[in-house]
Design an enzyme around this catalytic site. Structure first.
Site, PDB file in Angstrom:
ATOM      1  N   LYS A  65       0.937  -1.100   0.120  1.00 48.51           N
ATOM      2  CA  LYS A  65      -0.128   0.135  -0.027  1.00 48.51           C
ATOM      3  C   LYS A  65       0.944   1.275  -0.111  1.00 48.51           C
ATOM      4  CE  LYS A  65      -0.598   0.222   4.999  1.00 48.51           C
ATOM      5  NZ  LYS A  65      -1.200  -0.627   5.917  1.00 48.51           N
ATOM      6  N   ARG A  91      -7.867  -0.664  16.795  1.00 47.43           N
ATOM      7  CA  ARG A  91      -7.915  -0.290  15.384  1.00 47.43           C
ATOM      8  C   ARG A  91      -8.904  -1.541  15.179  1.00 47.43           C
ATOM      9  NH1 ARG A  91      -3.894   0.716  10.243  1.00 47.43           N
ATOM     10  NH2 ARG A  91      -4.602  -1.442   9.872  1.00 47.43           N
TER      11      ARG A  91
HETATM   12  C1  LIG Z   1      -0.416  -1.434   6.653  1.00 49.05           C
HETATM   13  C2  LIG Z   1      -0.598  -2.741   6.990  1.00 49.05           C
HETATM   14  C3  LIG Z   1       0.267  -3.699   7.509  1.00 49.05           C
HETATM   15  C4  LIG Z   1       1.657  -3.422   7.101  1.00 49.05           C
HETATM   16  O1  LIG Z   1       2.287  -2.557   7.957  1.00 49.05           O
HETATM   17  P1  LIG Z   1       3.936  -2.470   8.030  1.00 49.05           P
HETATM   18  O2  LIG Z   1       4.361  -1.691   9.394  1.00 49.05           O
HETATM   19  O3  LIG Z   1       4.227  -1.689   6.732  1.00 49.05           O
HETATM   20  O4  LIG Z   1       4.627  -3.617   7.960  1.00 49.05           O
HETATM   21  C5  LIG Z   1      -0.030  -4.872   7.942  1.00 49.05           C
HETATM   22  N1  LIG Z   1      -1.415  -5.042   8.371  1.00 49.05           N
HETATM   23  C6  LIG Z   1      -2.397  -4.260   8.016  1.00 49.05           C
HETATM   24  C7  LIG Z   1      -3.818  -4.477   8.299  1.00 49.05           C
HETATM   25  C8  LIG Z   1      -2.266  -3.119   7.672  1.00 49.05           C
HETATM   26  O5  LIG Z   1      -3.085  -2.148   7.226  1.00 49.05           O
END
Ligand SMILES: *Cc1c(COP(=O)(O)O)cnc(C)c1O
Length: 361
Positions: free
Chosen positions: A34, A128
């Site tokens: 993302k 969250r």
């Molecule tokens: C963005 C996201 C991740 C990845 O997080 P990083 O800190 O970049 O490894 C993993 N799980 C969810 C649900 C996310 O939204």
């Protein structure tokens, strides 16, 4: 035009080293794209490095990767009720925490003659996404009655909103939920996705990983660090991304503005430090391009400030001239904004070539 140079070889290397590291304890990886707008070449580098899934929070990014021919199991990290039909059509697995959304996914899965896979997210304290542990049995019970869904697994997300550190206690609590639910419903939960790039310290220090068999990694693959203290993970590349901007003015100027100080372009009253006359340069780069506060110079340049289209830097050690190029490393927030900006050119440097294409070249 500012540009970001992307080393696909470094990203592949990071994905490989992390896949090997976590693989030692049976943990598979989802490469999270993302922050790079689902850039297909980056997803492909992650896959070559050994990640088993590609995960993104945006359907549009996953569509972009599929259209470019990236072949993977695609996971949607953020699921919206209004997108249920498109989700069923586009992705293999989605992360979920609302039964109403699951009903809609099941409805559209039936309509499209599919079985959509879901990972049930559990709230483990970060506040969250996630089903509260007390509601989990009822949630799974209702989900199992939806015939066009398959529970691919369960997961949790920490260190994102509440800043809760993944540790032995919350990871063991997730494992216990898995054991309990599997017994209660006589099912096998499959993927147990324990978290993200913040899980590194837990993994390195944990006596045992319990039932955790998957992590979803963005930042550590892309930038080479964990995210609890932003420490570099040994062996990983931290400069897979470099942002370049051009000097459009370089002059000796005073360090203090003259005149009455009012609000700046963003509504703040600026404060300045008097360092006398000094060398200053203006870059053709601004907040419309990138979150400037997350840039770090590799040539000990100091960023004095920025507006929409200009960034002002100073250097004690280097004489900057008009037309010079300055490069920066980016933190996660800056990477996200730079990759999303239409004003920044994305320049892909090749991945690792295999023997045969090496010879051909
Ligand atoms: C963005 C996201 C991740 C990845 O997080 P990083 O800190 O970049 O490894 C993993 N799980 C969810 C649900 C996310 O939204």
């Amino acid at each position: 035009m500012p540009r970001i140079e992307i080393s696909l070889a470094k990203i592949q290397d990071n994905a490989r080293i992390l896949s090997e590291l976590y693989g030692q304890q049976g943990i598979s990886l989802m490469g999270v794209t993302k922050a790079v707008l689902g850039e297909p070449a980056i997803a492909a580098a992650m896959i070559r490095g050994g990640v088993e899934f590609i995960a993104d929070s945006r359907l549009e990014n996953i569509q972009r990767m599929k259209a470019a021919g990236v072949i993977a199991q695609f996971v949607l990290l953020r699921t919206a009720l209004s997108q249920a039909e498109a989700i069923v059509e586009v992705v293999d697995i989605s992360l979920n925490s609302e039964i109403e959304t699951l009903r809609s996914l099941s409805y559209y899965a039936k309509a499209h003659n599919k079985r959509h896979q879901i990972i049930v997210m559990v709230e483990m304290g970060d506040l969250r996404e996630g089903v509260l542990p007390a509601d989990l049995s009822s949630f799974i019970h209702q989900t199992l009655s939806l015939p066009h869904l398959k529970i691919a697994g369960i997961g949790c997300n920490l260190a994102c909103y509440g800043g809760v550190r993944p540790d032995d206690r919350n990871m063991r609590a997730l494992s216990e939920q898995v054991d309990r639910l599997e017994k209660e419903f006589q099912i096998n939960l499959g993927v147990i996705s324990g978290g993200n790039s913040a899980n590194y310290e837990w993994y390195k220090t944990a006596q045992a990983v319990g039932r955790i068999n998957n992590l979803r990694l963005g930042e550590s693959i892309l930038l080479g660090c964990e995210t609890v203290g932003r420490k570099i993970i040994p062996g990983l590349h931290t400069r897979a991304f470099q942002l370049f901007a051009e000097v459009i003015e370089a002059k000796i100027k005073p360090s203090l503005p003259s005149g009455d100080i009012c609000q700046d372009a963003f509504g703040h009253i600026p404060v300045f430090q008097d360092r006398g006359l000094h060398q200053r340069a203006i870059l053709a780069l601004g907040r419309q391009d990138v979150s400037v506060s997350g840039l770090k110079s590799n040539n000990s340049l100091e960023i004095l400030g920025s507006s929409s289209d200009h960034t002002i830097v100073t250097s004690k050690h280097r004489n900057l001239r008009v037309g010079d190029e300055i490069n920066f490393s980016l933190d996660y927030g800056s990477l996200l904004t730079a990759m999303t900006s239409p004003f920044i050119e994305k320049v892909m440097q090749p991945g690792l070539l295999n023997f045969h294409s090496d010879m051909a070249a």
